[in-house]
Design a protein around this motif. Sequence first.
Motif, PDB file in Angstrom:
ATOM      1  N   ILE A  33      13.236  45.678 111.441  1.00  9.23           N
ATOM      2  CA  ILE A  33      14.307  46.280 110.648  1.00  9.23           C
ATOM      3  C   ILE A  33      14.262  45.717 109.227  1.00  9.23           C
ATOM      4  CG2 ILE A  33      15.777  46.777 112.628  1.00  9.23           C
ATOM      5  CD1 ILE A  33      17.326  44.253 112.112  1.00  9.23           C
ATOM      6  N   GLY A  34      14.917  46.388 108.285  1.00 12.30           N
ATOM      7  CA  GLY A  34      14.858  46.003 106.880  1.00 12.30           C
ATOM      8  C   GLY A  34      15.503  44.662 106.597  1.00 12.30           C
ATOM      9  N   ARG A  35      15.295  44.179 105.378  1.00 16.09           N
ATOM     10  CA  ARG A  35      15.756  42.838 105.005  1.00 16.09           C
ATOM     11  C   ARG A  35      17.273  42.698 105.138  1.00 16.09           C
ATOM     12  NH1 ARG A  35      14.520  39.785  99.210  1.00 16.09           N
ATOM     13  NH2 ARG A  35      15.179  37.694  99.884  1.00 16.09           N
ATOM     14  N   GLU A  36      18.039  43.609 104.555  1.00 17.85           N
ATOM     15  CA  GLU A  36      19.498  43.486 104.597  1.00 17.85           C
ATOM     16  C   GLU A  36      20.026  43.642 106.012  1.00 17.85           C
ATOM     17  OE1 GLU A  36      21.320  42.392 102.145  1.00 17.85           O
ATOM     18  OE2 GLU A  36      19.434  42.220 101.034  1.00 17.85           O
ATOM     19  N   GLU A  37      19.456  44.594 106.751  1.00 18.00           N
ATOM     20  CA  GLU A  37      19.873  44.787 108.143  1.00 18.00           C
ATOM     21  C   GLU A  37      19.529  43.556 108.972  1.00 18.00           C
ATOM     22  OE1 GLU A  37      19.392  48.129 111.716  1.00 18.00           O
ATOM     23  OE2 GLU A  37      18.268  48.346 109.831  1.00 18.00           O
ATOM     24  N   SER A  38      18.386  42.938 108.664  1.00 11.15           N
ATOM     25  CA  SER A  38      17.982  41.723 109.384  1.00 11.15           C
ATOM     26  C   SER A  38      18.966  40.586 109.126  1.00 11.15           C
ATOM     27  CB  SER A  38      16.584  41.296 108.936  1.00 11.15           C
ATOM     28  OG  SER A  38      15.612  42.243 109.316  1.00 11.15           O
ATOM     29  N   LEU A  39      19.367  40.413 107.861  1.00  9.23           N
ATOM     30  CA  LEU A  39      20.321  39.351 107.532  1.00  9.23           C
ATOM     31  C   LEU A  39      21.672  39.611 108.191  1.00  9.23           C
ATOM     32  CD1 LEU A  39      19.482  38.752 103.756  1.00  9.23           C
ATOM     33  CD2 LEU A  39      18.710  37.456 105.748  1.00  9.23           C
ATOM     34  N   ALA A  40      22.061  40.877 108.280  1.00  9.33           N
ATOM     35  CA  ALA A  40      23.321  41.209 108.962  1.00  9.33           C
ATOM     36  C   ALA A  40      23.244  40.847 110.439  1.00  9.33           C
ATOM     37  CB  ALA A  40      23.625  42.695 108.784  1.00  9.33           C
ATOM     38  N   LEU A  41      22.079  41.097 111.064  1.00  5.82           N
ATOM     39  CA  LEU A  41      21.905  40.726 112.468  1.00  5.82           C
ATOM     40  C   LEU A  41      21.941  39.218 112.639  1.00  5.82           C
ATOM     41  CD1 LEU A  41      21.285  41.293 115.417  1.00  5.82           C
ATOM     42  CD2 LEU A  41      18.854  41.536 114.812  1.00  5.82           C
ATOM     43  N   ILE A  42      21.260  38.475 111.764  1.00  3.57           N
ATOM     44  CA  ILE A  42      21.292  37.009 111.833  1.00  3.57           C
ATOM     45  C   ILE A  42      22.723  36.512 111.699  1.00  3.57           C
ATOM     46  CG2 ILE A  42      20.585  34.884 110.658  1.00  3.57           C
ATOM     47  CD1 ILE A  42      17.996  36.346 109.865  1.00  3.57           C
ATOM     48  N   ARG A  43      23.489  37.126 110.801  1.00  5.31           N
ATOM     49  CA  ARG A  43      24.884  36.732 110.594  1.00  5.31           C
ATOM     50  C   ARG A  43      25.716  36.973 111.853  1.00  5.31           C
ATOM     51  NH1 ARG A  43      25.235  39.401 106.339  1.00  5.31           N
ATOM     52  NH2 ARG A  43      24.457  37.756 104.967  1.00  5.31           N
TER      53      ARG A  43
END
Length: 294
Positions: free
Chosen positions: A268-278
């Motif tokens: 998944i994209g960078r921003e979506e990935s960071l949202a998942l990590i969050r």
Amino acid sequence: MTERRHGLARIQVAATLRRMREQSGVSRDAAARELYCTVSKIGDIETGRSGAKPAELEKLLDLYRITGEDRGELIETARTSRSRRKRNASRPTIPSNEGRYMDLESQARALTFFSPELLPGFLQTDSYARALLEWSGQHDVGVVDQRMALRMERRKLLTRADPAPASYWCVLGEAALRASVGGPAVMAEQLGYLLEWSATMRHLVIQVLPLGSGAHQLMGMTHTLLRFDPPARDILHVDTHPRNVFFDNEADVAEATHALELIKAQAIGREESLALIRRVRNEYKEMSGHAALE
């Protein structure tokens, strides 16, 4: 004319010589005086653009006060770099301990990392790293402290000013986020650490490959592709049990590069990935809070 590409052994010698010089407190000027050469030649030797002759290598090792096993290993690796005999690409060419890998990492201009279950060493918190070492059965305090110090040095590569830091592209399997290494509190801290680095370092990209993404060529293995300035070849590092293996064969590296590009596209994209990590970090924070109340 086709440019000659220098392989793993020469880059290893170059990176290790640079580390040894810096650790001994010797300047490039002093090294140049020892060899009766220019400072630019020392720079070429330390970046792999040219190799040190056997006599030059001996003089530099004397100047840096390198003895014992480290000296012997480096001389043998340098001999390998000068050999035209074809090597077996399935065998590691150099010692695979963390210090030698860090030498290569420090010379790279770009790294692409993929692991389905582990976070890269340079982005691990102390608590996460210690939990991994304890799980592996490593309880010797001296060994643990040494490995922790190496991880701290690797983190410094992210913020160094000279030379400019390499670009890092990390694709993490979602399982790496949910592995609960060290428990919920450790993982909450670790994932928060990933978010902080990603927010402050423009040269760092983190993507997540979600659970259920399907099959891919690198399943079950941790791969790091290290790119170097020409004429050095790109190098593939594969983390396997019980040893790490380095490849510089162009066909092997090209195949792995293609596989890593496909995984980037599958993630998944960078921003979506960071949202998942969050989200996963918040789940851990809630779990650790409940554990504290019990």
